[in-house]
Each structure stands twice: as C-alpha cells, then as structure tokens.
Design an enzyme around this catalytic site. Sequence first.
Site, mmCIF file in Angstrom:
data_model
loop_
_atom_site.group_PDB
_atom_site.id
_atom_site.type_symbol
_atom_site.label_atom_id
_atom_site.label_comp_id
_atom_site.label_asym_id
_atom_site.label_seq_id
_atom_site.Cartn_x
_atom_site.Cartn_y
_atom_site.Cartn_z
ATOM 1 N N TYR A 99 0.838 -1.192 0.000
ATOM 2 C CA TYR A 99 0.000 0.000 0.000
ATOM 3 C C TYR A 99 0.879 1.251 0.000
ATOM 4 O O TYR A 99 1.663 1.483 0.925
ATOM 5 C CB TYR A 99 -0.919 0.039 1.221
ATOM 6 N N GLY A 100 0.710 2.058 -1.039
ATOM 7 C CA GLY A 100 1.541 3.249 -1.149
ATOM 8 C C GLY A 100 3.010 2.920 -1.226
ATOM 9 O O GLY A 100 3.858 3.764 -0.939
#
Length: 329
Positions: free
Chosen positions: A63-64
């Site tokens: 994530y990210g």
Amino acid sequence: MEYTRLGNTGLQVSKICLGGMSFGDANLGGMHQGWILDEEGTRRIIKKALSIGINFFDTANIYGYGTSEEYVGRALKDFANRDEVIIATKLFFGDSLEPAPNTTGLSRKAIFNQVEASLRRLGTDYIDILYIHRWDYETPIEETMAALNDLVRAGKVRYLGASAMYTWQFQKAQYVADKHGWTKFSVMQNHYNMLYREDEREMMPFCKDSGVGLAPYSPFAAGRVIRDWDADTARSQTDEIAKKKYDATEEQDLAIVKRVAELADRYQVSRSQIALNWLWKKGIDSPIVGVTKEAYLDDFAGAFDVTLTDEDVAYLDEKYLPHKIVGAL
C-alpha cells in the site's frame, strides 16, 4: 465501540478494523494514486478512529509502496499507546513498483527481509498480525510456514494470518504447521461482501470449524453496496482494481444494492449500517473498512444501534448469484 475475540485467540479487537489501503504517497504512482490520502489526511482519519474506540489497524507493504505503513506507524505512535492497539500488515507483493528478485513472495529470504522493512516503516519492534497477502506457487509451503514460525518465536510477530486464497491451500498450510508443531494461522482476511459471497462455500465454514477469525477486506465492495451504482466519486472513477472486481456483474448485483437501500429507508439508517450488520450476522469478527472522510467513521459506529432480523438477511441474500473467483491468485 464493541469488541470481540479474534477467532479462538485471546486477542480483543474492535468489531470494525481500519484499513490502510486508503493511505500513502500518491506521487509514487501505482494502483491507488487517484484517491489515497496523504500523511496529514491519514493522521486525521486514524485520530478519529481511535476516538471512537477502534483498536485494530490493517495495512500492507504494497500500500503506497511502503508509505502507508510509515503514515500508520507514525500516527499510532503519536496518538495511541502501543500496547493498546493491534497493528496488522501483509507481505508477498513487496514495497516497490518494480520489485527485484527475492524481494517479493514467501521464500525465507523474502519473508525476513520484508518483515524487517515493515518493522522499520511502522516504527515498532513487533507486528501483532502478519498476513501472507497471497499464496506463493513458487515456494514450498513448508519453507514459508517454518519462516513464519521463526518470526513468532523471535517475538517479531504475535499472530499469523492469511489472505485471499483457495480453501485447499489454506488447509494445506494449517496442516503443515500442525504436523511440525509450528504456529498456525489465526485469522483469514478474505474477500467477502454482499456482492461477493463465494467464500461461504468452503473457506468460511472451514475457518469457523477450526476457530480461525474472519476479518474480510472490501466489506462494502469498494462502496458499491452502500451508494447508488452510478454515484460519481474519486474512487469509482479511478480505482481500476475495483472496476475489474465488480463492474462485470453490475446487472445481477444491482438488485442487491437496491434492497440495501430499501432496508436503510425502512429502518431510517444508513446503507453502511445495514451492510455492517449483515456482516456481523454472517459471523464476521471485524470487517476491514477503508475511509477517506472522518464522517464515515461516525456513520459506521452507529451500526451498533441497528439489528437486522433473520428475515432481513434472507431478503438481502435472495438475489445473489454465483460469481467468478476474485482475489485468490
């Protein structure tokens, strides 16, 4: 907030888990760049979540591309007592848009390296729940389970979880761990919501029978369950993964979405409160919600004041038709 034991463990978790896929540096590109929150926005959401009693926070190294873990870790360090919160993260995909060999998957080398990187980003010396994000077809499950067990024995991980796989794979992993006296998985993070119920056939009965907790992702089908299908939001326009999951079955799913809206009107509550109650009635411990606005969390907290009847659940279930498998690789 209400709390529950996660499966057969002694771990007490809020019955709503805050997901971290909505957090990260959009400038890094990749699959979430159109709608994720920056660090300031992340901190507001986490502070609000803590204020309503959420103690369960989920993220992943993908994530990210690592920045979600960084944002979550710093916010929890500033706003919470580490002993009072449960931090979960996941490994498999790695933390890079263009991963190098041995930096992804579930080999012993990849697992140890990914965990060390996650610990640094989270700013903690242990992970409460470490999930394997997917099944690794290239690595023997014995190697994976041995490595995970060593991390638990070393104190770097408290509990193990798995996500989005076929039931035969999950059962095989549990059998291997049991055979060798290694730590077994305590929680399953599967794909489950009113529009996608395929895990009701095998995965969920197996988990319930064996005491494995259920903390599914996408409990609102990327918002499709709790808003008009044609609603124009940043995520609905840019989330290509969600489009692949749900747009192909729009015609059959729309009937269910309409019934959610109907029940919400009947009880004078929000659609999200109907959806959360449906999940709890199905035996879910803690659905993982992703939010980009603080007001959503207040709305979700109101779900504890709503109770669906068995007839309501049957009405919502009636229009479901089988779907192709989505999530498991």
